[in-house]
Design an enzyme around this catalytic site. Structure first.
Site, short mmCIF file in Angstrom:
data_model
loop_
_atom_site.label_atom_id
_atom_site.label_comp_id
_atom_site.label_asym_id
_atom_site.label_seq_id
_atom_site.Cartn_x
_atom_site.Cartn_y
_atom_site.Cartn_z
N ASN A 1 33.71 -38.76 -0.84
CA ASN A 1 34.65 -39.55 -0.03
C ASN A 1 34.05 -40.88 0.40
OD1 ASN A 1 36.59 -37.59 -0.20
ND2 ASN A 1 36.23 -36.72 1.84
N ASP B 1 0.87 -1.16 0.00
CA ASP B 1 0.00 0.00 0.00
C ASP B 1 0.92 1.23 0.00
OD1 ASP B 1 -2.12 1.71 0.15
OD2 ASP B 1 -2.86 1.04 2.10
N ASP C 1 -6.15 -6.28 4.78
CA ASP C 1 -4.93 -6.89 4.23
C ASP C 1 -4.74 -8.35 4.66
OD1 ASP C 1 -3.83 -4.54 2.92
OD2 ASP C 1 -3.53 -3.74 4.93
N ASN D 1 33.75 -38.08 10.30
CA ASN D 1 32.47 -37.39 10.20
C ASN D 1 32.32 -36.34 11.30
OD1 ASN D 1 29.89 -37.30 8.79
ND2 ASN D 1 29.00 -37.96 10.73
N ASP E 1 -1.20 -3.59 7.05
CA ASP E 1 -1.39 -3.49 8.50
C ASP E 1 -2.86 -3.42 8.92
OD1 ASP E 1 -2.05 -1.00 7.58
OD2 ASP E 1 -0.53 0.09 8.73
N ASP F 1 32.38 -32.05 10.89
CA ASP F 1 31.18 -31.31 11.28
C ASP F 1 31.53 -30.00 12.00
OD1 ASP F 1 29.41 -33.05 10.19
OD2 ASP F 1 28.89 -34.06 12.07
#
Length: 838
Positions: free
Chosen positions: A654, A325, A590, A679, A586, A683
């Protein structure tokens, strides 16, 4: 207190007795006591933490590791048991800690924009958090309010409630005070209001009977949990995760069967297959997404943007069409009354007084126009009292008030000039000189057109004497007398044209959707550089089919005189064309568009139902804030993709290579405990992705989930990873003639180091040395690399199955890693260059 059944059929006095309430409302002490009643207390923090921590163990990958722990313990593999158990605890604790911090951060942000309810306690009207309303509370309702519980009406003034959440009926339900038969079905309980519904127009006072889980909405709330529609990003992430899991499980099962068939130890083969499954699976993906989004939400909060739904951040980064708006977004939103004039355009004290009386006494939907009128000075209203009201609604586009003065009841109506003229049959030229409207209507309309072409907002004012029948409804808005105009101004925001230009350079098209008349909207559009020669109005939209509209919205930038349902139609038409749509609004009008849009945005000063519906809340209504939010959304999206890229390239490559090599070697290329350690270590730097820097060129256009891009990336870089893996295997076996211990140590070193380095390479589309990673990512990468290099020379090497690496082998592994990094950097630039061309 006894909660009454069938309260819609119980007289109010009896309800007050059963609910132990009174005409002045509950006391604060009694309200607090009811709030803390068993079953109503909020879940203690430690319980939430416990459930979150135990929830980590519902992850299928964690369950696989638990099975591996049990198997290792039964087989007497104590080292494996300790390492796998440590991996479980460390992974779960890390996930718990990060999700806990993320969750608390989001809760704090949501608390900033919480919905409130107006209640009467001890005879005083106060605002409290909607969740603190208890049975026996008196609540005061106005247009835009969300109803916090189930109750019965005590007073109702032209009250209409949207009950679509319960009944599915989009047309508002009219409400009134009454006592109904006990067997009245829910949709016909006109004297009741229900939690989760919202006031469309009118005002009311009600007695709360049920709250929380005991309400009609609460009874079905649990069945609704977890069924929110997925965003495109969420759907993409889910499909991607399932795809990798399917490939991982099938490959691991295939390798297990073949290893057993080739005569390798069964227990060791099972542990190897389990470790392989964990190593290949994207187990950090949910945590990375949560951490990245919460980090983005916190940064956005620093820029006055509150994120209610985390996944909306990614959608914000993907937005390519933004609907807005004008009031408060393109304009200052500080509306002022420039003048009140009669039909001739001359200042009129009568128009000024009647406008003030109407705005001052209205109790429905609050708006900036009435707020501006209420600021008028030196208006005499002391001898006037309010008698009745017909609240504003978005169909009539006007509001009527009855005031009493000197024994006379005067009905004063103001609203859009056209709709006010529609209920008039006379006009007042000067004080008390009244003529038929038709004699002067053309002049009135020309005056209105003149004001509008100057960009001025104009309201009409009319009145009539209703002393003989002062109780009014909207049908009484007829045979009135038009007296003049209220002229209002709302200047453009400073630098708004520059802001719109910035959004355009970010690949975002602005669509202006307003209820203002076409002439006012044309004037504003010309000022800010939007195309105004093909404006579509509400009447145009009513005559268009959905297919026709989807074509017209492509080239149309401005829509004027729109109704609430038409705003939703426009959003859907844009989405039908493949756009990701953001919508800011608002008001009550709407809400449907906010709900339909991919990203619904509102402001902290919005009506409750708008704040509750929106995904994101701005603490200030400024498109510069929107620009910052969009850039943050794009950064968050890109950082999430980085983890996906590393999972689909070095990590997956891998593990895939390792699975294949295990069939060719007389020994396992890595022991299960070594796979899990690989692993776990890789990480650590991956967690730094959430705070990583993003190259500026990557956030200059909308970012959308692209299945094809990710699959192609997985094929190209996974294949390249496997090629270098086999090069490493060959070098260790044939050049260095490594035994099982040295092969595993060398491969462990190479695997971890290359994954760290490849993460640093593929985190940017630039040459690797021309983009600077975030501090945490650099520190985490260096720390992990140091551990990997030092580990084979420590006392832990023997229990882990490692041996010290001779210098020539170390140099050989470093050389392969360097070549791999350079090759990946070149391939990366070629890959993204070809992608951009497509």
């Amino acid at each position: 207190m006894i909660e009454p059944d069938a309260y819609w059929g119980v007289p109010v006095n009896e309800l007050l007795i059963r609910l132990a309430s009174s005409a002045t409302g509950l006391t604060q002490a009694e309200a607090l006591k009811r709030k803390n009643k068993p079953g109503r207390q909020r879940q203690p923090a430690w319980v939430k933490d416990f459930l979150l921590f135990t929830g980590q163990f519902r992850n299928p990958l964690i369950l696989i590791l638990i099975f591996a722990v049990i198997l290792s313990a039964i087989l007497g593999e104590h080292t494996n048991t300790i390492i796998i158990l440590g991996t479980i605890l460390l992974s779960s604790t890390l996930g718990f800690w990060q999700e806990r911090n993320a969750g608390r951060a989001v809760e704090k942000l949501r608390a900033i924009v919480q919905v409130t309810a107006t209640v009467v306690r001890e005879g005083i009207t106060i605002d409290i958090p909607a969740g603190d309303v208890v049975p026996g509370d008196f609540i005061v309702l106005n247009a835009g309010d969300i109803i916090p519980g189930d109750g019965v009406l005590l007073e109702a003034n032209d009250l209409h409630v949207n009950e679509a959440t319960l009944s599915g009926e989009s047309f508002p339900a009219e409400k009134q005070t009454a006592i109904l038969p006990i067997d009245t079905p829910l949709p016909h309980r006109k004297n009741c209001i229900f939690q989760g519904t919202s006031v469309v127009n009118g005002s009311a006072k009600a007695l709360m009977v049920m709250v929380g889980e005991n309400t009609e909405f609460g009874k079905i709330a649990k069945t609704l949990e977890g069924h929110l529609p997925e965003t495109a990003f969420e759907k993409g992430i889910r499909k991607f995760g399932y795809m990798l899991m399917r490939i991982t499980l099938l490959l691991s099962l295939f390798i297990l069967v073949l290893n057993i068939f080739l005569g390798k130890p069964v227990a060791e083969s099972i542990l190897f297959a389990l470790a392989l499954t964990v190593g290949m699976a994207p187990e950090l993906l949910p945590a990375i997404v949560t951490i990245t989004l919460s980090a983005g939400a916190k940064r956005m909060a620093e820029k006055n943007v509150i994120v209610k739904k985390l996944s909306s951040i990614q959608n914000l980064g993907a937005v390519d069409v933004f609907c807005s708006d004008k009031t408060g977004t393109l304009t200052e939103g500080v509306i002022e009354v420039q003048e009140t004039v009669d039909i001739r355009g001359i200042h009129s004290d009568k128009v000024r007084q009647f406008a003030f009386l109407n705005a001052n006494f209205e109790t429905g939907y609050t708006n900036p126009l009435d707020e501006a009128i209420r600021k008028l000075k030196d208006v005499v209203v002391d001898d006037y009292k309010k008698s009745d009201e017909v609240p504003y609604d978005f169909i009539r586009k006007r509001i009527s008030i009855v005031v009493v003065h000197n024994g006379k009841h005067i009905m004063i109506t103001k609203g859009a000039v056209k709709t006010v003229l529609d209920v008039c049959d006379t006009a007042e030229i000067i004080e008390d000189k009244i003529i038929p409207l038709e004699e002067i209507r053309k002049q009135i309309e020309e005056s209105h057109q003149t004001y509008s072409t100057q960009g001025l907002r104009t309201l009409g004012v009319c009145y009539k004497d209703v002393t003989e029948d002062p109780i009014i409804n909207k049908d009484d808005e007829t045979e009135m007398t038009f007296i003049g105009f209220i002229i209002l101004t709302d200047p453009l925001k400073p630098n708004i044209t520059e802001t719109l230009s910035d959004l355009k350079h970010l690949g975002i098209t602005l669509k202006l959707i307003t209820g203002d008349n076409k002439l006012v909207t044309t004037h504003l559009s010309d000022q800010i550089g939007l195309r105004s020669d093909n404006i579509l109005t509400g009447s145009d939209l009513r005559q268009m089919s959905a297919d026709a509209l989807s074509i017209r919205v492509k080239d149309t930038e401005v829509f004027a005189e729109t109704e609430p349902d038409q705003k939703e139609r426009l959003v859907r038409a844009l989405q039908k064309n493949g756009n990701v749509v953001g919508y800011i609004g608002d008001g009550i009008n709407d809400v449907t568009a906010l709900k339909t849009a991919d990203v619904g945005i509102t402001v902290d000063s919005a009506v409750d139902i708008a704040k509750d519906t929106a995904d994101i809340v701005f603490l200030q209504k400024d498109l510069n804030v929107l620009k910052d939010g969009i850039l943050e959304g794009r950064e968050t999206f890109i950082n999430t993709l980085k983890y996906i890229y590393i999972t689909t390239s070095a990590n997956f490559g891998n593990m895939f290579s390792m699975a294949g090599t295990s069939l060719l070697l007389p020994f396992l290329p890595l022991l299960p405990k070594q796979i899990l350690l690989t692993n776990l270590l890789t990480d650590v730097p991956a967690m730094g992705i959430a705070s990583d820097r993003v190259d500026n060129e990557l956030i200059q256009k909308p970012q959308k989930w692209n299945d094809k891009l990710i699959k192609n990336f997985m094929i190209v870089f996974g294949l390249q990873s496997s090629i270098f893996d086999f090069l490493t295997f060959g070098t260790l076996l044939w050049f260095f003639e490594a035994d099982a211990g040295l092969f595993r140590t060398g491969w462990f070193l190479e695997s971890v180091l290359t994954e760290i380095l490849i993460l640093l390479v593929i985190r940017t589309q630039r040459p690797v040395f021309k983009s600077h990673p975030g501090k945490f990512l650099i520190v985490a990468s260096c720390f992990t690399a140091a551990i990997v290099i030092i580990l084979p020379y420590t006392s832990l090497s023997n229990p882990l199955g490692f041996v010290p690496i001779p210098l020539p082998v170390l140099i050989g592994m470093a050389s392969i890693a360097l070549i791999y990094v350079l090759a990946t950097d070149i391939t990366k630039r070629m890959f993204f260059r070809s992608t951009i061309k497509q």
